[in-house]
Motif scaffolding. Structure first.
Motif, PDB file in Angstrom:
ATOM      1  N   SER A 192       9.582  -0.651  -4.708  1.00  0.00           N
ATOM      2  CA  SER A 192       8.497  -0.975  -5.630  1.00  0.00           C
ATOM      3  C   SER A 192       7.129  -0.556  -5.106  1.00  0.00           C
ATOM      4  O   SER A 192       6.139  -0.647  -5.824  1.00  0.00           O
ATOM      5  CB  SER A 192       8.490  -2.489  -5.906  1.00  0.00           C
ATOM      6  N   ARG A 193       7.071  -0.116  -3.880  1.00  0.00           N
ATOM      7  CA  ARG A 193       5.790   0.252  -3.289  1.00  0.00           C
ATOM      8  C   ARG A 193       5.303   1.594  -3.832  1.00  0.00           C
ATOM      9  O   ARG A 193       6.109   2.426  -4.265  1.00  0.00           O
ATOM     10  CB  ARG A 193       5.918   0.324  -1.769  1.00  0.00           C
ATOM     11  N   PRO A 194       3.998   1.816  -3.783  1.00  0.00           N
ATOM     12  CA  PRO A 194       3.451   3.105  -4.251  1.00  0.00           C
ATOM     13  C   PRO A 194       4.067   4.274  -3.494  1.00  0.00           C
ATOM     14  O   PRO A 194       4.297   4.176  -2.275  1.00  0.00           O
ATOM     15  CB  PRO A 194       1.952   2.970  -3.952  1.00  0.00           C
ATOM     16  N   LEU A 195       4.331   5.358  -4.187  1.00  0.00           N
ATOM     17  CA  LEU A 195       4.973   6.526  -3.584  1.00  0.00           C
ATOM     18  C   LEU A 195       4.153   7.080  -2.423  1.00  0.00           C
ATOM     19  O   LEU A 195       4.704   7.445  -1.375  1.00  0.00           O
ATOM     20  CB  LEU A 195       5.183   7.614  -4.642  1.00  0.00           C
ATOM     21  N   GLN A 196       2.835   7.131  -2.592  1.00  0.00           N
ATOM     22  CA  GLN A 196       1.977   7.670  -1.544  1.00  0.00           C
ATOM     23  C   GLN A 196       2.094   6.841  -0.260  1.00  0.00           C
ATOM     24  O   GLN A 196       2.114   7.386   0.845  1.00  0.00           O
ATOM     25  CB  GLN A 196       0.524   7.714  -1.999  1.00  0.00           C
ATOM     26  N   MET A 197       2.183   5.529  -0.416  1.00  0.00           N
ATOM     27  CA  MET A 197       2.340   4.658   0.743  1.00  0.00           C
ATOM     28  C   MET A 197       3.678   4.904   1.423  1.00  0.00           C
ATOM     29  O   MET A 197       3.768   4.948   2.653  1.00  0.00           O
ATOM     30  CB  MET A 197       2.231   3.190   0.335  1.00  0.00           C
TER      31      MET A 197
END
Length: 238
Positions: A192-197
């Motif tokens: 669920s975390r941002p792709l960039q992160m």
């Protein structure tokens, strides 16, 4: 796709032999721990972040231990270093005699090294995730109390109790138990975390465990040799 030959198996056995010494295995673990310490000290230049950095590192190690157990048992590592995943030669090859043939146990040498890397990898990854989340939370909540930064970072990383309950329910519905259950819960929450992160933390952890692509002059030389050998193989096949 190209299959294997006895020469490749022999080369894999040779690599397993030179990596089998206790000192070699210790050096791998020691190097990972030293890199983790250095990266923690670098990230700790913001003293107010230290508690959550330590929390991320410890929880990451906890997940890393579960992944290490899975790797040692199955020979498969979920850490993706490239777009194409190819199991090691000794994981694909089966010597005659099955478990009674000592040669089959050579694969565990690489498993131990991959398990050690996974342990440190996930610790570094989670530590970096908390650092990025805290930086973003502080940017968005400028002037607010520090505890609100923690809450915002927790939400950003989907580490809330509600999100965990959802992940546990889904893993239960999938019929998973034991170590596989906990691995799946973590995976669902992490997705669920941002792709960039995710890309940043994966790259950070890969570097911290010496699993990134070679860079600089050595990297260019390695790439040149790799391209040359591939072109030679293609020429010979044609």
């Amino acid at each position: 796709l190209e299959g294997m030959d006895v020469g490749e198996v022999g080369m894999a056995m040779w690599y397993a032999s030179i990596l089998s010494g206790p000192r070699t295995q210790f050096k791998n673990v020691f190097a990972n721990m030293v890199m983790t310490l250095f990266e923690f000290m670098t990230s700790a230049r913001r003293p107010q972040f230290i508690p959550k950095l330590a929390y991320g590192l410890v929880t990451g190690w906890g997940h890393g231990a579960r992944e290490a157990a899975h790797i040692f048992k199955s020979g498969y590592t979920p850490i993706r270093y490239g777009k194409i995943e190819v199991p090691p030669i000794l994981e694909q090859w089966r010597f005659k005699g099955g478990k009674y043939n000592p040669a089959n146990y050579a694969k565990y040498i690489a498993r131990v090294m991959m398990a050690a890397d996974a342990f440190s990898y996930h610790g570094l990854k989670e530590m970096r995730a908390w650092e990025l989340a805290l930086l973003e939370a502080r940017k968005e909540g400028k002037g607010k109390p520090a505890r609100e930064h923690w809450a915002k970072a927790t939400e950003m990383l989907y580490r809330t109790k509600e999100r965990r309950a959802e992940a546990e329910l889904r893993a239960t519905q999938e019929g998973l138990k034991g170590n596989e259950f906990h691995r799946r819960v973590w995976e669902i929450m992490e997705q669920s975390r941002p792709l960039q992160m995710e890309e940043e933390t994966n790259d950070f952890a890969a570097r911290g465990t010496f699993n990134h692509q070679p860079e600089g002059l050595l990297g260019r030389l390695t790439d040149l040799i790799s391209r040359g050998t591939q072109d030679t193989v293609i020429t010979l096949k044609v």
